[in-house]
Write an enzyme that holds these catalytic residues in place. Structure first.
Site, PDB file in Angstrom:
ATOM      1  N   ARG A   1      31.923  40.345  26.059  1.00 11.58           N
ATOM      2  CA  ARG A   1      32.013  41.785  26.344  1.00 11.58           C
ATOM      3  C   ARG A   1      31.748  42.651  25.121  1.00 11.58           C
ATOM      4  NH1 ARG A   1      31.114  41.464  31.512  1.00 11.58           N
ATOM      5  NH2 ARG A   1      32.716  40.282  32.621  1.00 11.58           N
TER       6      ARG A   1
ATOM      7  N   GLU B   1      30.881  34.397  40.497  1.00  2.00           N
ATOM      8  CA  GLU B   1      29.713  34.783  41.304  1.00  2.00           C
ATOM      9  C   GLU B   1      29.294  33.620  42.206  1.00  2.00           C
ATOM     10  OE1 GLU B   1      26.533  36.693  39.235  1.00  2.00           O
ATOM     11  OE2 GLU B   1      27.809  37.390  37.593  1.00  2.00           O
TER      12      GLU B   1
ATOM     13  N   ASP C   1      20.277  38.304  38.040  1.00  2.00           N
ATOM     14  CA  ASP C   1      21.684  38.555  38.331  1.00  2.00           C
ATOM     15  C   ASP C   1      21.838  39.978  38.854  1.00  2.00           C
ATOM     16  OD1 ASP C   1      24.355  37.952  38.542  1.00  2.00           O
ATOM     17  OD2 ASP C   1      24.815  38.380  36.446  1.00  2.00           O
TER      18      ASP C   1
ATOM     19  N   GLU D   1      32.600  35.401  34.708  1.00  2.00           N
ATOM     20  CA  GLU D   1      32.323  36.241  35.874  1.00  2.00           C
ATOM     21  C   GLU D   1      32.180  35.333  37.085  1.00  2.00           C
ATOM     22  OE1 GLU D   1      28.982  38.890  35.100  1.00  2.00           O
ATOM     23  OE2 GLU D   1      30.343  40.359  34.198  1.00  2.00           O
TER      24      GLU D   1
ATOM     25  N   THR E   1      25.173  29.957  31.348  1.00  2.00           N
ATOM     26  CA  THR E   1      25.554  30.327  32.710  1.00  2.00           C
ATOM     27  C   THR E   1      25.741  29.013  33.463  1.00  2.00           C
ATOM     28  OG1 THR E   1      24.120  32.272  32.549  1.00  2.00           O
ATOM     29  CG2 THR E   1      24.864  31.649  34.748  1.00  2.00           C
TER      30      THR E   1
ATOM     31  N   GLN F   1      28.032  42.568  24.545  1.00  2.00           N
ATOM     32  CA  GLN F   1      27.417  43.306  25.659  1.00  2.00           C
ATOM     33  C   GLN F   1      27.573  44.819  25.482  1.00  2.00           C
ATOM     34  OE1 GLN F   1      29.327  42.400  29.403  1.00  2.00           O
ATOM     35  NE2 GLN F   1      27.954  43.687  30.613  1.00  2.00           N
TER      36      GLN F   1
ATOM     37  N   TYR G   1      23.985  46.834  25.365  1.00  2.00           N
ATOM     38  CA  TYR G   1      23.451  46.926  26.728  1.00  2.00           C
ATOM     39  C   TYR G   1      22.632  48.173  27.026  1.00  2.00           C
ATOM     40  CZ  TYR G   1      26.662  50.294  28.965  1.00  2.00           C
ATOM     41  OH  TYR G   1      27.324  51.424  29.345  1.00  2.00           O
TER      42      TYR G   1
ATOM     43  N   GLU H   1      38.191  43.130  33.829  1.00  2.00           N
ATOM     44  CA  GLU H   1      38.832  43.950  34.856  1.00  2.00           C
ATOM     45  C   GLU H   1      40.332  43.683  34.909  1.00  2.00           C
ATOM     46  OE1 GLU H   1      35.533  42.756  37.901  1.00  2.00           O
ATOM     47  OE2 GLU H   1      36.658  44.407  38.801  1.00  2.00           O
TER      48      GLU H   1
ATOM     49  N   ASP I   1      29.001  33.413  35.250  1.00  2.00           N
ATOM     50  CA  ASP I   1      28.160  34.150  34.302  1.00  2.00           C
ATOM     51  C   ASP I   1      29.028  34.506  33.089  1.00  2.00           C
ATOM     52  OD1 ASP I   1      26.273  35.751  33.070  1.00  2.00           O
ATOM     53  OD2 ASP I   1      26.639  37.478  34.373  1.00  2.00           O
TER      54      ASP I   1
ATOM     55  N   TYR J   1      24.430  42.993  40.881  1.00  2.00           N
ATOM     56  CA  TYR J   1      25.636  43.743  40.500  1.00  2.00           C
ATOM     57  C   TYR J   1      26.156  44.351  41.795  1.00  2.00           C
ATOM     58  CZ  TYR J   1      28.084  46.978  37.204  1.00  2.00           C
ATOM     59  OH  TYR J   1      28.982  47.690  36.452  1.00  2.00           O
TER      60      TYR J   1
ATOM     61  N   THR K   1      29.409  39.718  39.671  1.00  2.00           N
ATOM     62  CA  THR K   1      30.847  39.426  39.777  1.00  2.00           C
ATOM     63  C   THR K   1      31.394  39.895  41.114  1.00  2.00           C
ATOM     64  OG1 THR K   1      30.989  39.823  37.424  1.00  2.00           O
ATOM     65  CG2 THR K   1      33.065  39.745  38.636  1.00  2.00           C
TER      66      THR K   1
ATOM     67  N   HIS L   1      33.802  45.719  41.605  1.00  2.00           N
ATOM     68  CA  HIS L   1      33.487  45.319  40.226  1.00  2.00           C
ATOM     69  C   HIS L   1      32.722  46.431  39.500  1.00  2.00           C
ATOM     70  CE1 HIS L   1      32.212  42.970  36.780  1.00  2.00           C
ATOM     71  NE2 HIS L   1      30.947  43.232  37.067  1.00  2.00           N
TER      72      HIS L   1
ATOM     73  N   LYS M   1      25.068  37.711  27.400  1.00  2.00           N
ATOM     74  CA  LYS M   1      25.044  36.943  28.645  1.00  2.00           C
ATOM     75  C   LYS M   1      24.297  35.614  28.535  1.00  2.00           C
ATOM     76  CE  LYS M   1      26.656  40.107  31.662  1.00  2.00           C
ATOM     77  NZ  LYS M   1      27.742  39.847  32.602  1.00  2.00           N
TER      78      LYS M   1
ATOM     79  N   ARG N   1      32.349  53.821  30.949  1.00  2.00           N
ATOM     80  CA  ARG N   1      31.842  55.207  30.954  1.00  2.00           C
ATOM     81  C   ARG N   1      32.857  56.231  31.466  1.00  2.00           C
ATOM     82  NH1 ARG N   1      27.776  52.048  32.765  1.00  2.00           N
ATOM     83  NH2 ARG N   1      28.499  52.313  34.895  1.00  2.00           N
TER      84      ARG N   1
HETATM   85 CA    CA Z   1      27.052  38.852  36.136  1.00  2.00          CA
END
Ligand code: CA
Length: 439
Positions: free
Chosen positions: A254, A218, A143, A216, A274, A257, A261, A382, A250, A145, A368, A150, A270, A159
């Site tokens: 959250r 995708e 997967d 997500e 899927t 994650q 992560y 989001e 996906d 990014y 995503t 996104h 995750k 962050r």
């Molecule tokens: Ca994804």
């Protein structure tokens, strides 16, 4: 005209191309599409390969056994397989020859199938009457990014705005190796995952069902022709290896994650499931919908210099809750794969530049796909700013993340003034978590 009279003067994307099978103008599956899938006809237990045309499935195993898809016994056997892997492994020339033959057999001016009621009744089933099964055996799943909107939105939430895009993001198509074994067909229900989360930075982690379950939006590229360990695929050769595209959800927890992560990336947040759409739309069908990709700054390294084209696929997400009427849903997202910063050639070239092999049936997903506007955000984290805001559904219900019983429906289609190439849907419903009994 029989299929043997066929000539290459009719392009498969020609607007004058018509099938003897009536196809509604808003259908995802006109003769210009012909996506491949695996299905079990009514009264059978054995999956085989077919293509979707209008409201029907054309059974390629029947046509192949009649010798209508080529003379070689080898080719004839591929379509009696339960998955597309062996066919996909044959490469672009076989894919295109087969597609041209199927197109020819379905043309309004070809009598072979049209005027043979016995063959037609064996080869054509209504799509409503068949059971779809996984079209590919997925060996590896990666997967990426690749949507800058996104990455920026999620990076800001995790962050802060000043560190939203990591320093590597504009240089490398960032990705991680996902879990092939939990890729499921559209329509499969998923249990809300259990796991560790840390709701407060000042308290120890807790265990329980995820409280921040998300989707997500995708698309995923399906590898047809693989490579050996040590080989790499340059951007210019990627289309010799990629068979087609499916929609992919996906599912993401959250809260799990966020706690797990760093430093190695997504794991249990995750890999509980899927979902993919059942019809693999070929690159050949989608080629008329390639458009220029967004400008990249800085210019990527030499091995990442691609044709810089992306697919103009309209993408939509809708949620249906248990309280809504059947058939009702609420659209959360209208996006498009043309927004992707990194294109599929760059992704596969990067994936293999170190000699990592790929195999028929491998999937690599875009990540995503969000656009630049509020209505084009590809996941709830989001849309609700990390769960700080709510969305109000027409039923009066509110959502920050998905609730038990919610169904997520994703759709994709390409459209020009001449025809529509659709993907159908990928759907899935969230079931309540199953608690682990205490030992
Ligand atoms: Ca994804």
């Amino acid at each position: 005209m029989t299929h043997k009279d066929s000539s290459s003067k009719h392009s498969s994307s020609s607007t004058s191309l018509r099938s003897f099978i009536e196809v509604a103008p808003n259908s995802d599956f006109p003769i210009q599409n012909l996506p491949y899938g695996a299905f079990i006809p009514k009264g059978s237990t054995a999956p085989r390969i077919g293509v979707a045309i209008g409201d029907f499935v054309l059974d390629l195993s029947v046509l192949a056994n009649e010798g209508l898809l080529g003379d070689e016994a080898r080719i004839q056997s591929y379509f009696s397989d339960p998955v597309l892997n062996r066919f996909m492994e044959q490469g672009r020339t076989v894919w295109q020859t087969t597609r041209n033959r199927i197109t020819e057999l379905l043309r309004s001016d070809c009598s072979t199938l049209r005027d043979n009621p016995a063959l037609r009744s064996r080869a054509l089933s209504s799509r409503e009457s068949v059971t779809l099964s996984m079209p590919i055996r997925v060996g590896g799943y990666t997967d990426f990014y690749s949507s800058i909107d996104h990455a920026r939105n999620v990076g800001t939430l995790f962050r802060g705005a000043e560190n939203a895009l990591n320093p590597n993001w504009r240089h490398i198509p960032i990705g991680y190796d996902g879990r092939a074994g939990s890729i499921v067909l559209s329509g499969t229900n998923l249990l809300r995952p259990l796991g560790q989360t840390r709701p407060s930075d000042d308290a120890p982690p807790t265990f329980g069902p995820s409280k921040a379950l998300d989707f997500e939006l995708e698309v995923a590229f399906v590898v047809g022709v693989g490579t050996h360990l040590g080989e790499s695929i340059p951007c210019s050769q990627v289309n010799e290896h990629v068979f087609g595209i499916v929609l992919l959800n996906d599912w993401s927890a959250r809260d799990i994650q966020k706690w797990e992560y760093q430093p190695l990336g997504p794991f249990l947040g995750k890999n509980f499931g899927t979902s993919i759409s059942p019809w693999v739309v070929t690159i050949d069908a989608l080629t008329p919908f390639l458009v220029d990709a967004p400008q990249q700054d800085p210019q990527p390294m030499e091995y990442l210099r691609s044709a810089r084209q992306v697919f103009d696929i309209n993408l939509e997400v809708a949620i249906r809750t248990e309280k809504m009427d059947r058939g009702a849903s609420f659209c959360t997202t209208r996006s498009n794969s043309k927004f992707l910063y990194w294109d599929h050639q760059q992704q596969l070239a990067h994936h293999t530049i170190n000699g990592c092999p790929v195999a028929p049936g491998d999937l690599y997903a875009t990540g995503t796909i969000s656009g630049p506007t509020q209505d084009s955000l590809g996941c709830l984290v989001e849309i609700t700013k990390g769960g700080k805001q709510t969305i109000t559904l027409p039923s009066g219900e509110e959502r920050r993340f998905l609730a038990d019983g919610d169904t997520v429906i994703m759709r994709g289609w390409c459209d020009n003034s001449e025809f529509r190439i659709g993907f159908g849907e990928v759907t899935g419903t969230i079931l309540p978590a199953v608690q682990v009994s205490k030992a």
